[in-house]
Design an enzyme around this catalytic site. Structure first.
Site, PDB file in Angstrom:
ATOM      1  N   SER A 244       0.751  -0.679   0.226  1.00 24.80           N
ATOM      2  CA  SER A 244       0.201   0.260   0.009  1.00 24.80           C
ATOM      3  C   SER A 244       1.044   1.521   0.127  1.00 24.80           C
ATOM      4  O   SER A 244       0.114   2.358  -0.518  1.00 24.80           O
ATOM      5  CB  SER A 244      -0.921   0.257   1.279  1.00 24.80           C
ATOM      6  N   HIS A 272      -5.693  -3.734  -2.182  1.00 31.23           N
ATOM      7  CA  HIS A 272      -4.917  -2.805  -3.049  1.00 31.23           C
ATOM      8  C   HIS A 272      -5.395  -3.563  -4.474  1.00 31.23           C
ATOM      9  O   HIS A 272      -4.578  -3.083  -5.502  1.00 31.23           O
ATOM     10  CB  HIS A 272      -4.085  -2.030  -2.220  1.00 31.23           C
ATOM     11  N   LYS A 303     -12.732  -0.362   0.284  1.00 32.01           N
ATOM     12  CA  LYS A 303     -11.530   0.664  -0.877  1.00 32.01           C
ATOM     13  C   LYS A 303     -12.335   0.351  -2.313  1.00 32.01           C
ATOM     14  O   LYS A 303     -13.166   1.378  -2.484  1.00 32.01           O
ATOM     15  CB  LYS A 303     -10.590   0.168  -0.568  1.00 32.01           C
TER      16      LYS A 303
END
Length: 458
Positions: A244, A272, A303
């Site tokens: 990340s 991610h 996310k």
């Protein structure tokens, strides 16, 4: 005389017993009420007795000492440039947002909103509909009365998306990582973790009793040496799919080869990557061409998948069933609320077969990295990933540049120790499919102007 003495002794015994009981009551009252409260008890035996407890002064002193200690430590953080200030957003999360004390909107280049779905009307409508049909929350953990049909339906969709047998939902991926190692690993087992893995993986591994090994970042020779020397019953290799803070990708082709060679399992944290990385958004394993060879996937719904909250583990059916029996964050935390479940379920409907947003994101990434490189900046990360760290080194410089960028209408954040190693401060920019080409150009221009003012670029 003997009779009188006996009565006096008896009276004293009663009085002492009463005072003891009163003291217990008072301690109970003190524990149930604010520390500032003064407790007065009137004891009828032997006259009025007032009992005052001096804890207030002690608590005040202890609190004062704590305040002083923490204040000094925070002053050190400010001096080092590592003190973090939360900027307050007054609008929906999007590529264009409003923040406190600014009249005009600003461009957001630091959100995990990779696909731009945090304010998607269809996603919002699905969340509202789920609240209308299934309520605000379950007021329970899953195994008591917190499992609704929509939870099972979302777990099925996630399993199908990743090509796994089953899925278990958590309140966050932090919980998923906190749960799995303690639940499945014993002192007979071993876990091998990349040194730059996310904090939640590090904390989760600390909770388990397995043999713990940490290999150098993406260093397959170091990983193999540790696997060779292990005689553990179960060997588990765990890595971020995409790291990340750096935007680098785990070398899954080599990891899976080593796993096959030494009989190890592979777990990837795909926070991610899920939804937007790889040709169809199936994450780093798909990007690296090892679909089906990563045994366990932990990821987030907070996310790219709508930006709300929630995490999960996907993997073999027996593993998921076992986690439902043993995973403490699952057993002792409320189930995810219907609004989150409904909204996230809609996201999977949108992205499972339509990859338009991924194509737009990839185009934006290319435009941004080329523009920043041409402007003279050092852009880290994988050239095809949306995390684009701008390496600066100095913590104060990263914070000051981020503040100056906001003055130009670009919302970015400086990252420094302990989030990244000392001396490796950066501004981590994150590209979204919601950014327009003009947004990208405006951000690059602002970076150039601020970078030039600070002597970073010519």
């Amino acid at each position: 005389r003997r009779h009188t003495t006996s009565l006096v002794q008896h009276h004293c015994i009663i009085k002492m017993a009463a005072l003891s009981a009163a003291s217990k009551v008072c301690r109970h009252v003190c524990s149930r009420h604010a520390p500032s409260a003064k407790v007065h008890l009137l004891q009828s035996i032997g006259g009025a007795v007032r009992t005052e407890f001096p804890q207030v002064a002690n608590v005040s002193t202890v609190t004062s000492d704590l305040r002083q200690l923490l204040s000094e430590q925070m002053e050190d953080m400010k001096e080092a440039g590592t003190f973090k200030v939360e900027r307050v957003i007054t609008s929906k999360q999007s590529s264009h947002i409003y923040v406190n004390d600014r009249e005009n909107d600003v461009l957001n280049f630091c959100a995990n909103n990779y696909l731009g779905l945090a304010d998607n009307p269809e996603v919002i409508a699905a969340g509202i509909k789920a609240m209308e049909t299934h309520g605000n929350g379950c007021a329970s953990v899953r195994f008591i009365c917190g499992t609704q049909d929509i939870h099972k339906d979302l777990e099925r969709k996630i399993s199908e998306f990743h090509g796994m047998e089953d899925t278990i939902l958590y309140a966050s991926c932090f919980d998923a990582n906190a749960a799995i190692f303690e639940a499945i690993l014993t002192p007979e087992d071993a876990v091998f973790s990349d040194e730059l893995n996310h904090a939640s993986i590090i904390d989760g591994i600390r909770l388990c009793k397995a043999q713990k090994s940490r290999y150098k970042h993406r260093d397959m020779a170091d990983l193999e040496e540790q696997l060779i020397n292990s005689t553990a019953r179960t060997k588990l290799i765990v890595t971020d799919g995409v790291f990340s803070m750096d935007g680098t990708v785990a070398p899954f082709e080599q990891i899976c080869q080593l796993a096959d060679k030494y009989g190890a399992l592979v777990l990837s944290d795909e926070c991610h990557a899920t939804g937007f990385f790889g040709p169809t958004g199936r994450g780093a394993p798909e990007f690296c061409g090892v679909d089906g060879k990563v045994h366990i996937i932990n990821s987030t719904m907070g996310k790219a998948l709508g930006g709300a909250m929630g995490g999960y583990t996907s993997g073999p059916a027996e593993l998921i069933t076992y986690l439902r029996q043993k995973a403490r964050p699952y057993l002792f935390s409320n189930t995810l609320p219907p609004a989150v479940i409904g909204a996230t379920s809609k996201v999977f409907d949108l992205i499972s077969n339509d990859h338009t947003l991924i194509s737009k994101l990839n185009s934006n990434i290319s435009q941004f990295t080329k523009g920043m490189t041409d402007a003279g900046f050092s852009v880290g990360g994988h050239p095809q990933h949306a995390i684009c760290p701008i390496h600066l080194g100095d913590a104060k410089l990263a914070t000051q540049m981020a503040d100056d960028m906001l003055k130009k209408g670009i919302f970015v954040i400086g990252f420094s120790f302990p989030v990244v190693p000392k001396g490796k401060a950066r501004i981590r920019t994150q590209i979204s499919a919601a950014h327009s080409s003009a947004d990208i150009d405006r951000a690059v221009e602002a970076f150039y102007d601020i970078g030039k003012a600070h002597g970073i670029v010519n």
